[in-house]
Design a protein around this motif. Structure first.
Motif, mmCIF file in Angstrom:
data_model
loop_
_atom_site.group_PDB
_atom_site.id
_atom_site.type_symbol
_atom_site.label_atom_id
_atom_site.label_comp_id
_atom_site.label_asym_id
_atom_site.label_seq_id
_atom_site.Cartn_x
_atom_site.Cartn_y
_atom_site.Cartn_z
ATOM 1 N N ALA A 1 0.840 -1.206 0.000
ATOM 2 C CA ALA A 1 0.000 0.000 0.000
ATOM 3 C C ALA A 1 0.869 1.247 0.000
ATOM 4 N N SER A 2 1.923 1.223 0.784
ATOM 5 C CA SER A 2 2.835 2.357 0.867
ATOM 6 C C SER A 2 3.460 2.663 -0.495
ATOM 7 N N ALA A 3 3.974 1.640 -1.164
ATOM 8 C CA ALA A 3 4.592 1.827 -2.470
ATOM 9 C C ALA A 3 3.573 2.299 -3.505
ATOM 10 N N MET A 4 2.372 1.756 -3.441
ATOM 11 C CA MET A 4 1.323 2.150 -4.389
ATOM 12 C C MET A 4 0.995 3.635 -4.262
ATOM 13 N N ALA A 5 0.835 4.101 -3.031
ATOM 14 C CA ALA A 5 0.503 5.519 -2.822
ATOM 15 C C ALA A 5 1.645 6.423 -3.273
ATOM 16 N N ARG A 6 2.851 6.087 -2.875
ATOM 17 C CA ARG A 6 4.013 6.924 -3.195
ATOM 18 C C ARG A 6 4.236 6.989 -4.711
ATOM 19 N N ARG A 7 4.215 5.840 -5.364
ATOM 20 C CA ARG A 7 4.490 5.804 -6.806
ATOM 21 C C ARG A 7 3.380 6.493 -7.599
ATOM 22 N N THR A 8 2.140 6.326 -7.188
ATOM 23 C CA THR A 8 1.032 6.970 -7.898
ATOM 24 C C THR A 8 1.117 8.481 -7.756
ATOM 25 N N ARG A 9 1.439 8.950 -6.574
ATOM 26 C CA ARG A 9 1.594 10.399 -6.374
ATOM 27 C C ARG A 9 2.671 10.944 -7.300
ATOM 28 N N GLU A 10 3.783 10.218 -7.413
ATOM 29 C CA GLU A 10 4.873 10.649 -8.290
ATOM 30 C C GLU A 10 4.456 10.606 -9.759
ATOM 31 N N MET A 11 3.874 9.492 -10.195
ATOM 32 C CA MET A 11 3.518 9.319 -11.610
ATOM 33 C C MET A 11 2.468 10.319 -12.075
ATOM 34 N N LEU A 12 1.486 10.593 -11.225
ATOM 35 C CA LEU A 12 0.383 11.460 -11.617
ATOM 36 C C LEU A 12 0.593 12.912 -11.192
#
Length: 158
Positions: free
Chosen positions: A77-88
């Motif tokens: 969950a942590s990686a999903m939130a962090r990476r999505t914030r960066e990508m989008l």
């Protein structure tokens, strides 16, 4: 979508506009329900960046950089939130992953959900437990919890 979720999404919209912040979502078990609620809120084009619906384990690993083999996990969950914030290119992102049921996943009982919220100044992961007998209740509860987490952060309560 419940009226409660509509109200929470409306509050996210109001606060995001007031604070000049953008919001993104990474979803797994909810399959786009969080995104649907946010996209229907007022002025979504101004503050809502979008979502990554990563239902498959492979997508979680390859696209969102989930480092653990298990995807029903706090680190996922942590990686999903962090990476999505960066990508989008968002100011804040929320992510959910879990065992929606009716069967266990990654050794976790149905109804086990991990929710993460990531912003430049804040990162939090919570484990939630819903009654795993009815998958739609797990999905609905996870959607509401994610919207509530966004409201809490935007109100400065988190």
């Amino acid at each position: 979508m419940t009226t409660r979720d509509e109200r929470a999404a409306a509050r996210v919209a109001e606060l995001a506009v007031q604070r000049g912040l953008t919001v993104a979502v990474a979803e797994s078990l909810t399959g786009g329900q969080i995104s649907t609620a946010l996209a229907a809120a007022e002025q979504a084009g101004q503050w809502y960046r979008g979502a990554v619906v990563a239902y498959s384990t492979e997508v979680k690993h390859e696209v969102l950089g989930v480092p653990t083999e298990e995807v029903v996990h706090a680190e996922a969950a942590s990686a999903m939130a962090r990476r999505t914030r960066e990508m989008l290119l968002a100011d804040v992102a929320v992510a959910v992953t879990g065992a929606g049921g009716p069967s266990p996943q990654d050794g976790r009982e149905p109804g086990t959900v991990f929710l993460a919220l990531d912003a430049a100044d804040h990162h939090r992961v919570a484990r939630l437990q819903f009654d795993g007998d009815e998958p739609m209740e797990v999905l609905s509860g996870s959607t509401s919890a994610a919207l509530d987490a966004l409201v809490a952060y935007l109100e400065g309560r988190d």
